[in-house]
Scaffold this motif. Structure first.
Motif: not given
Length: 165
Positions: A52-57, A131-141
């Motif tokens: 999963v790519l969690i995309d904060f935007w 999250v302190d800036e955008l865009p920011f993402n996290v990739i989880i297995d």
């Protein structure tokens, strides 16, 4: 000794101590539960078993808006992996206006999961994910373990490609 115990108690049970450094590579990603644009609830744990790519935007973030076509291309490139429950993108919007958020989803033809609490920077999830800036993402297995964070452009594409081999 009493002072030490008091300090230890507050360190262990205060929110500030437990909220620090939660988003580290190798740690389990915290649960996210928010609503989709249609008002139905969605949780990150529903994606267990997928990369999963969690995309904060947000719609008001120019770099986020610029990144959406890349994410769309990536999502379409891995449509077979999406169908086979191997990959998903979870968009987490830090918008505060539902109408603007929905218009951006429609305008960019975003067909991956989108959620938001419409609380802008006051979103508890933004704080939880540091999250302190955008865009920011996290990739989880597939087990929800953080593999990487804040990758963009070619680096993001290469990482996803490698993990989906």
């Amino acid at each position: 000794m009493k002072t030490f115990c008091t300090i230890l108690f507050f360190s262990l049970f205060s929110g500030s101590a437990t909220a620090q450094n939660t988003i580290e590579i190798g740690k389990k990603a915290p649960e996210i539960i928010m609503n989709r644009a249609d008002g139905t609830s969605f949780s990150l744990s529903a994606l267990k078993g997928k990369l999963v790519l969690i995309d904060f935007w947000a719609t008001w973030c120019a770099p986020c808006v610029e990144e959406q076509p890349l994410l769309k291309t990536m999502y379409e490139s891995y449509s077979e992996q999406v169908k086979n429950n191997q990959f998903e993108i979870l968009g987490v919007s830090l918008d505060k206006n539902k109408e603007s958020w929905q218009k951006a989803i429609d305008r960019f033809g975003i067909n991956w999961i989108q959620i938001s609490d419409l609380k802008f920077w006051k979103s508890p999830v933004a704080k939880l994910y540091e999250v302190d800036e955008l865009p920011f993402n996290v990739i989880i297995d597939r087990e929800g373990i953080i593999l990487a964070k804040n990758l963009h452009g070619k680096q993001l594409e290469d990482f996803i490609r490698e993990k989906l081999k």
